[in-house]
Scaffold this motif. Structure first.
Motif, mmCIF file in Angstrom:
data_model
loop_
_atom_site.group_PDB
_atom_site.id
_atom_site.type_symbol
_atom_site.label_atom_id
_atom_site.label_comp_id
_atom_site.label_asym_id
_atom_site.label_seq_id
_atom_site.Cartn_x
_atom_site.Cartn_y
_atom_site.Cartn_z
ATOM 1 N N ALA A 23 25.890 21.611 15.924
ATOM 2 C CA ALA A 23 26.588 22.849 15.590
ATOM 3 C C ALA A 23 27.887 22.463 14.872
ATOM 4 O O ALA A 23 28.657 21.651 15.375
ATOM 5 N N VAL A 24 28.094 23.039 13.695
ATOM 6 C CA VAL A 24 29.224 22.601 12.852
ATOM 7 C C VAL A 24 30.110 23.785 12.499
ATOM 8 O O VAL A 24 29.598 24.856 12.128
ATOM 9 N N GLN A 25 31.410 23.568 12.614
ATOM 10 C CA GLN A 25 32.406 24.507 12.098
ATOM 11 C C GLN A 25 33.467 23.729 11.311
ATOM 12 O O GLN A 25 33.803 22.593 11.667
ATOM 13 N N VAL A 26 33.967 24.374 10.250
ATOM 14 C CA VAL A 26 35.000 23.739 9.410
ATOM 15 C C VAL A 26 36.126 24.738 9.189
ATOM 16 O O VAL A 26 36.237 25.347 8.103
ATOM 17 N N PRO A 27 36.928 25.004 10.194
ATOM 18 C CA PRO A 27 38.052 25.942 10.001
ATOM 19 C C PRO A 27 39.127 25.313 9.110
ATOM 20 O O PRO A 27 39.394 24.118 9.157
ATOM 21 N N SER A 28 39.713 26.154 8.277
ATOM 22 C CA SER A 28 40.814 25.683 7.430
ATOM 23 C C SER A 28 42.091 25.561 8.250
ATOM 24 O O SER A 28 42.232 26.166 9.315
ATOM 25 N N ALA A 29 43.022 24.759 7.736
ATOM 26 C CA ALA A 29 44.284 24.526 8.452
ATOM 27 C C ALA A 29 45.368 24.131 7.445
ATOM 28 O O ALA A 29 45.086 23.663 6.333
ATOM 29 N N ALA A 30 46.610 24.333 7.835
ATOM 30 C CA ALA A 30 47.757 23.949 7.010
ATOM 31 C C ALA A 30 48.847 23.394 7.916
ATOM 32 O O ALA A 30 49.039 23.863 9.037
#
Length: 584
Positions: free
Chosen positions: A502-509
């Motif tokens: 199961a893969v998630q790629v949330p953006s971040a700064a």
């Protein structure tokens, strides 16, 4: 046998002063003694012998300047190979290599029959060695008949009839002709090489006139700023400004240096009274372009030689980038003194500061962090294992640097950072829809932080060949945190099933700070390689797992993982790396 040994035994090998075996003076030499048999010849030989012995005493004491003065005085009175050998040796010790080479060649040329074989061989070896350390200056484009001088020493007129030899190093070249602006330039000469100096003279447009007379009506050479311009009475155009004038003759008559100020379109008259100047001095400064003043009167830049009154005199030397120096010297009647002064470098002087420049630098590093933190790290219990976070870092710095005693630079930075960490056997839960009890199991996770950074930096630099640089960067990182999960779980009825990936790629700064220290080595004038370490601090980008993603829960249908922080709100990584820097 070494040349120094020959210099010290020259007295033993030299003909006895006053004996019939003493060879006559060199034919045609300007320093030749009067014809043998005259009272003048006998007196000259006696004084030459006395000065030679004093020179030997000073030589044994390693007082090179004083010994050179005595040997040269002995040569002027009555030339011998022994005085010539010792004078050449002293010149070499004083690093006046071109003059030492000239004297060794004179020794071999003028004393072919009286020079002992071993002394001849030693002198020949010295000529070979010195020719590798002595270069030449070729002056181009000057006006025919212009007076030439190097380091204050007259070298005839342009074009020169022989190569202008100088010791390897820095020198001051002067070219002068009446009606033209004086030319002066510094030049660096390598041993065995020729340095070329273009010396076009510009017509003198803004000028005044100078009239020089001798009060008793004697015809003496007029010397202005070290250049002989004519004989008294003399009048001619001179550049506006401050100048130094003196009179001299071959009979030791003349005047000490006198200052004169020239104004535009005006004639300045200077009347000087010649007098016996029974003492002589040569001032040799280092660096070669140092300004020399005698008794408070500026006499020129570089080596100065002239006649003065016997007695005490004050020598002052100054040069850009060096601490000034002062020497007191007492001149005996009939004496000749050599004053060699090496000025101490002033490390804080603007002269040694690098010019402002643009810099480009490319760096790469290994990125290491103990943990990415967040809920993943906090819930890694006793049966869980978590590796070191590792990755890479690449950055480009462009900036501008000025030297304020310490080099200060500032500019922009752009780059990329990546950090990854794996977790094995972490306790986890899947909450199946419509079932109260969660599915319990263990999850394996791979978290990858990636981002592009952009910011600004400022830094300080120290050192020369091996510079040390301190820099602080700040800016923003825009990227993402990827989490790939797999695992094994148990349904409410006790059935085991696998999940994932199961893969998630949330953006971040993040806001970043990047302090660093680097040590480099310069490769030539513009390129530098370095190694160093940064500490990259990331603040603010706590990415989270989205609990809305549906996970296949086998017999229990579908469920979700809980929302979890994938990283801590503050991260840091140590970045050991290397870099290449270019400035222009």
């Amino acid at each position: 046998m070494s040349l120094r040994a020959w210099a010290l035994v020259a007295a033993a090998l030299a003909p006895r002063w006053g004996s019939a075996a003493e060879p006559p003076p060199v034919a045609g030499s300007p320093t030749a003694a009067p014809p043998p048999g005259t009272d003048g010849a006998a007196a000259a030989k006696a004084e030459a012998a006395a000065r030679f012995q004093r020179g030997l005493e000073l030589l044994r004491e390693r007082a090179w300047s004083g010994a050179l003065a005595e040997f040269l005085a002995s040569r002027r009175l009555y030339p011998t190979w022994s005085a010539t050998t010792n004078a050449a040796y002293c010149l070499k010790q004083l690093e006046q290599l071109d003059e030492a080479l000239d004297l060794f060649e004179i020794l071999l040329r003028d004393f072919p029959d009286t020079l002992p074989a071993r002394a001849k061989e030693a002198a020949q070896r010295e000529v070979v060695a010195l020719r590798e350390r002595v270069g030449t200056i070729e002056i181009q484009g000057a006006e025919p008949g212009a007076a030439l001088s190097i380091d204050g020493r007259s070298r005839g007129e342009y074009p020169p009839l022989a190569p202008l030899r100088v010791a390897g190093g820095r020198h001051v070249v002067r070219v002068y002709k009446e009606g033209f602006e004086p030319f002066e330039a510094g030049v660096t000469v390598a041993g065995g090489q020729t340095a070329r100096v273009a010396a076009p003279l510009r017509p003198l447009i803004v000028a005044g006139r100078l009239r020089v007379t001798e009060r008793s009506g004697w015809a003496l050479d007029v010397v202005v700023d070290g250049n002989t311009v004519g004989t008294t009475p003399w009048e001619g155009p001179i550049a506006v400004g401050e100048h130094t004038v003196m009179l001299r003759s071959a009979q030791r008559f003349g005047t000490p240096p006198a200052p004169v100020s020239i104004r535009r379109a005006q004639t300045t008259s200077l009347s000087l009274a010649a007098e016996p100047l029974d003492a002589a001095i040569r001032v040799t400064p280092s660096p070669a372009d140092a300004s020399v003043a005698i008794d408070g009167i500026f006499v020129g830049r570089g080596t100065w030689e002239g006649r003065l009154r016997p007695g005490a005199h004050r020598i002052e030397l100054v040069a850009d980038g060096y601490f000034g120096a002062e020497r007191q010297v007492a001149l005996d009647r009939g004496g000749w003194a050599l004053v060699a002064v090496a000025l101490a470098r002033d490390p804080g002087a603007p002269r040694w500061r690098d010019p402002p420049r643009f810099t480009l630098e490319l760096g790469g590093a290994l990125a290491l962090s103990p943990t990415l933190g967040g809920d993943i790290a906090e819930r890694c219990g006793a049966r869980c294992s978590q590796g070191l976070a590792a990755g890479g870092y690449g950055v480009f710095h462009g900036g501008y640097e000025v030297d304020l005693g310490t080099r200060f630079g500032f500019g922009l930075a752009a780059g990329h950072v990546r950090l990854g960490q794996s977790t094995r056997g972490r306790s986890a839960e899947i909450r199946a829809v419509g079932i109260a009890a969660p599915n319990v199991g263990e999850a394996d996770e791979s978290i990858q932080l990636r981002g592009v950074l952009a910011g600004a930096w400022a830094g300080l630099g120290f050192g020369g060949r091996y510079p040390v640089r301190l820099r602080l960067g700040a800016g923003a990182v825009i990227g993402s945190v990827a989490d790939a999960r797999t695992g094994t779980f148990t349904t409410s009825r006790g059935e085991r099933y696998g999940v994932g990936p199961a893969v998630q790629v949330p953006s971040a700064a993040w806001f970043y700070l990047d302090p660093e220290v680097r040590v480099g080595v310069r490769l030539g004038e513009r390129v530098e390689l370095s190694a160093g370490v940064d500490v990259l601090v990331l603040v603010g980008g706590a990415a989270r797992w989205d609990a809305g993603q549906a996970i296949n829960a086998a017999g229990d249908g579908y469920g979700q993982f809980d929302a979890e922080a994938l990283t801590s709100p503050v991260l840091f990584a140590v970045l050991p790396g290397i870099g290449a820097r270019y400035h222009f």
